[in-house]
Design a protein around this motif. Sequence first.
Motif, PDB file in Angstrom:
ATOM      1  N   SER A  24      14.092  -6.620   3.663  1.00  0.00           N
ATOM      2  CA  SER A  24      14.934  -5.790   4.541  1.00  0.00           C
ATOM      3  C   SER A  24      14.226  -4.485   4.889  1.00  0.00           C
ATOM      4  CB  SER A  24      16.269  -5.493   3.847  1.00  0.00           C
ATOM      5  OG  SER A  24      16.954  -6.683   3.547  1.00  0.00           O
ATOM      6  N   LEU A  25      13.512  -3.917   3.911  1.00  0.00           N
ATOM      7  CA  LEU A  25      12.782  -2.682   4.186  1.00  0.00           C
ATOM      8  C   LEU A  25      11.672  -2.925   5.205  1.00  0.00           C
ATOM      9  CD1 LEU A  25      12.441  -1.115   0.616  1.00  0.00           C
ATOM     10  CD2 LEU A  25      13.897  -0.331   2.489  1.00  0.00           C
ATOM     11  N   LEU A  26      10.979  -4.056   5.055  1.00  0.00           N
ATOM     12  CA  LEU A  26       9.877  -4.345   5.961  1.00  0.00           C
ATOM     13  C   LEU A  26      10.371  -4.671   7.359  1.00  0.00           C
ATOM     14  CD1 LEU A  26       7.613  -6.488   3.600  1.00  0.00           C
ATOM     15  CD2 LEU A  26       7.417  -4.065   4.158  1.00  0.00           C
ATOM     16  N   ALA A  27      11.610  -5.151   7.460  1.00  0.00           N
ATOM     17  CA  ALA A  27      12.156  -5.456   8.778  1.00  0.00           C
ATOM     18  C   ALA A  27      12.563  -4.206   9.541  1.00  0.00           C
ATOM     19  CB  ALA A  27      13.365  -6.386   8.638  1.00  0.00           C
ATOM     20  N   MET A  28      12.664  -3.099   8.848  1.00  0.00           N
ATOM     21  CA  MET A  28      13.038  -1.850   9.494  1.00  0.00           C
ATOM     22  C   MET A  28      11.823  -1.254  10.220  1.00  0.00           C
ATOM     23  SD  MET A  28      15.282  -0.239   6.365  1.00  0.00           S
ATOM     24  CE  MET A  28      15.571   1.286   7.277  1.00  0.00           C
ATOM     25  N   PRO A  29      12.054  -0.425  11.218  1.00  0.00           N
ATOM     26  CA  PRO A  29      10.933   0.205  11.958  1.00  0.00           C
ATOM     27  C   PRO A  29      10.296   1.332  11.141  1.00  0.00           C
ATOM     28  CG  PRO A  29      13.013   1.007  12.804  1.00  0.00           C
ATOM     29  CD  PRO A  29      13.362  -0.076  11.813  1.00  0.00           C
TER      30      PRO A  29
ATOM     31  N   HIS B 259       6.654   2.233   8.598  1.00  0.00           N
ATOM     32  CA  HIS B 259       5.319   1.807   8.191  1.00  0.00           C
ATOM     33  C   HIS B 259       5.276   1.642   6.676  1.00  0.00           C
ATOM     34  CE1 HIS B 259       0.915   1.949   7.738  1.00  0.00           C
ATOM     35  NE2 HIS B 259       0.893   1.545   8.999  1.00  0.00           N
ATOM     36  N   PRO B 260       4.470   0.697   6.144  1.00  0.00           N
ATOM     37  CA  PRO B 260       4.383   0.525   4.683  1.00  0.00           C
ATOM     38  C   PRO B 260       3.985   1.791   3.937  1.00  0.00           C
ATOM     39  CG  PRO B 260       3.411  -1.349   5.802  1.00  0.00           C
ATOM     40  CD  PRO B 260       3.762  -0.359   6.865  1.00  0.00           C
ATOM     41  N   VAL B 261       3.068   2.587   4.522  1.00  0.00           N
ATOM     42  CA  VAL B 261       2.691   3.837   3.859  1.00  0.00           C
ATOM     43  C   VAL B 261       3.875   4.792   3.794  1.00  0.00           C
ATOM     44  CG1 VAL B 261       1.179   5.845   3.961  1.00  0.00           C
ATOM     45  CG2 VAL B 261       0.279   3.586   4.525  1.00  0.00           C
ATOM     46  N   GLU B 262       4.717   4.758   4.827  1.00  0.00           N
ATOM     47  CA  GLU B 262       5.915   5.603   4.825  1.00  0.00           C
ATOM     48  C   GLU B 262       6.895   5.141   3.748  1.00  0.00           C
ATOM     49  OE1 GLU B 262       5.737   6.592   9.622  1.00  0.00           O
ATOM     50  OE2 GLU B 262       7.138   5.100   8.844  1.00  0.00           O
ATOM     51  N   ILE B 263       6.952   3.832   3.524  1.00  0.00           N
ATOM     52  CA  ILE B 263       7.793   3.334   2.436  1.00  0.00           C
ATOM     53  C   ILE B 263       7.293   3.864   1.099  1.00  0.00           C
ATOM     54  CG2 ILE B 263       8.529   1.250   1.201  1.00  0.00           C
ATOM     55  CD1 ILE B 263       8.401  -0.259   3.807  1.00  0.00           C
ATOM     56  N   MET B 264       5.975   3.801   0.908  1.00  0.00           N
ATOM     57  CA  MET B 264       5.404   4.262  -0.349  1.00  0.00           C
ATOM     58  C   MET B 264       5.641   5.749  -0.569  1.00  0.00           C
ATOM     59  SD  MET B 264       1.485   3.932  -1.745  1.00  0.00           S
ATOM     60  CE  MET B 264       0.906   5.266  -0.698  1.00  0.00           C
ATOM     61  N   LEU B 265       5.400   6.555   0.461  1.00  0.00           N
ATOM     62  CA  LEU B 265       5.628   7.996   0.325  1.00  0.00           C
ATOM     63  C   LEU B 265       7.101   8.307   0.100  1.00  0.00           C
ATOM     64  CD1 LEU B 265       3.236   9.401   3.091  1.00  0.00           C
ATOM     65  CD2 LEU B 265       2.891   9.403   0.619  1.00  0.00           C
ATOM     66  N   GLY B 266       7.977   7.565   0.799  1.00  0.00           N
ATOM     67  CA  GLY B 266       9.405   7.790   0.617  1.00  0.00           C
ATOM     68  C   GLY B 266       9.878   7.463  -0.780  1.00  0.00           C
ATOM     69  N   LYS B 267       9.194   6.539  -1.452  1.00  0.00           N
ATOM     70  CA  LYS B 267       9.563   6.203  -2.818  1.00  0.00           C
ATOM     71  C   LYS B 267       8.977   7.189  -3.827  1.00  0.00           C
ATOM     72  CE  LYS B 267      10.500   1.275  -2.642  1.00  0.00           C
ATOM     73  NZ  LYS B 267      11.726   1.454  -3.445  1.00  0.00           N
TER      74      LYS B 267
END
Length: 395
Positions: A234-239, A241-249
């Motif tokens: 579900s996270l990857l389906a959102m608009p 970027h993977p790096v943004e996911i990592m930084l957000g975590k």
Amino acid sequence: MSERHLDPGRGGGRDSGAGRGAGVAGFFARVRAMMVKEFIQLMRDRVTFATMIMIPLLQLILFGFAINTTPRNLPTAVFSHENTDLSRAVLAALKNTAFFSYVREVHSADEAEHLIRSGEVLFFVEIPAGFERDVRRGDKPQILVAADATDPIGSANALAALAGVINTALAHDRFVDAPGENAFQIVQHRRYNPAGTSQLNIVPGLLGTILTMTMLIFTALSVTREIERGTMESLLAMPIHPVEIMLGKILPYVSVGILQAFLIVAAGMLLFGVPLEGSVLLLVAATLLFIVVNLSIGYTFSTLAQNQLQAVQMSFMFFLPSILLSGFMFPFSGMPLWARVLGEGLPLTHYLRMVRGVMLKGATFADLQVDAAALVALMLVAMTVAVARFRQTLD
């Protein structure tokens, strides 16, 4: 009639015994089957199996070979105002104690002070001018020995052995009449912790160890938790970027780490009287850098692990050497060379030098730039590996 009544009873008794026998045999058969199944599952879970084998071996090696509560070859700087036979004899006697290892000769007290603040040396020996002349006259001149007492264990034994060993050596070389006579005085300066209070050493160390443990475990669970719950897709389906996911975590845990650091420092100052001699901004900057390094390492573990249990196991496999080889529990200088080399590759080793330097010694960035550079290098390596592993996980 009675025989017909008794025959079924006898037959029923035999059936009951057979049933009990079958029940016991079935019990052991089912337990054996479950044991085989569990062993097969354990062998397939290689991380868990390796952890069970490696942790006892790691503890044995570290405690058996690397840990030494009576440290030897402690780094020492020497400032001798004269180069005479007697001054050389004193230095040779200090070397023969096996407590001291001369890493360099300095030419001023300020240079020696910088070396002690930066943690490059733990002792500073100053032999005054006219030392040999005063000894031969019987004037009992003074030798200054300054010790970094932020680690009371590492300095106490060495300081206690000084006077007797030097006087014995001078008597052997016939500079004095008998080893029991004090031909000179040794003035000991226990820098930064004159009373040898253990809390001054432990509390700053706890700051680093607590941050290491919590930051590693929190972030090690971040990716594996999403994968196990099925929310990563579900996270990857959102608009995003993977790096943004990592930084957000990662970034929320930075604030948690800063809060933890503030609580520990405040409690240490209020409850245990730990001073803060240096710059608050330098302490905050060093702590932020240390937190980011551990978050990056924990995030790498989360991309390597297949489940949350493996992530926790990897974290403890990293945490155990960190707490034993960093100088938190045992004097760093007392460990063998191979253990010190491994310890230099751990973020906690460098952070402990920085936090103790800032809080207890009033060290500046110039004193701590080597450890700061080491943390930056470890941060870059950890972040690079974390990003690379995260992309592979997504693929």
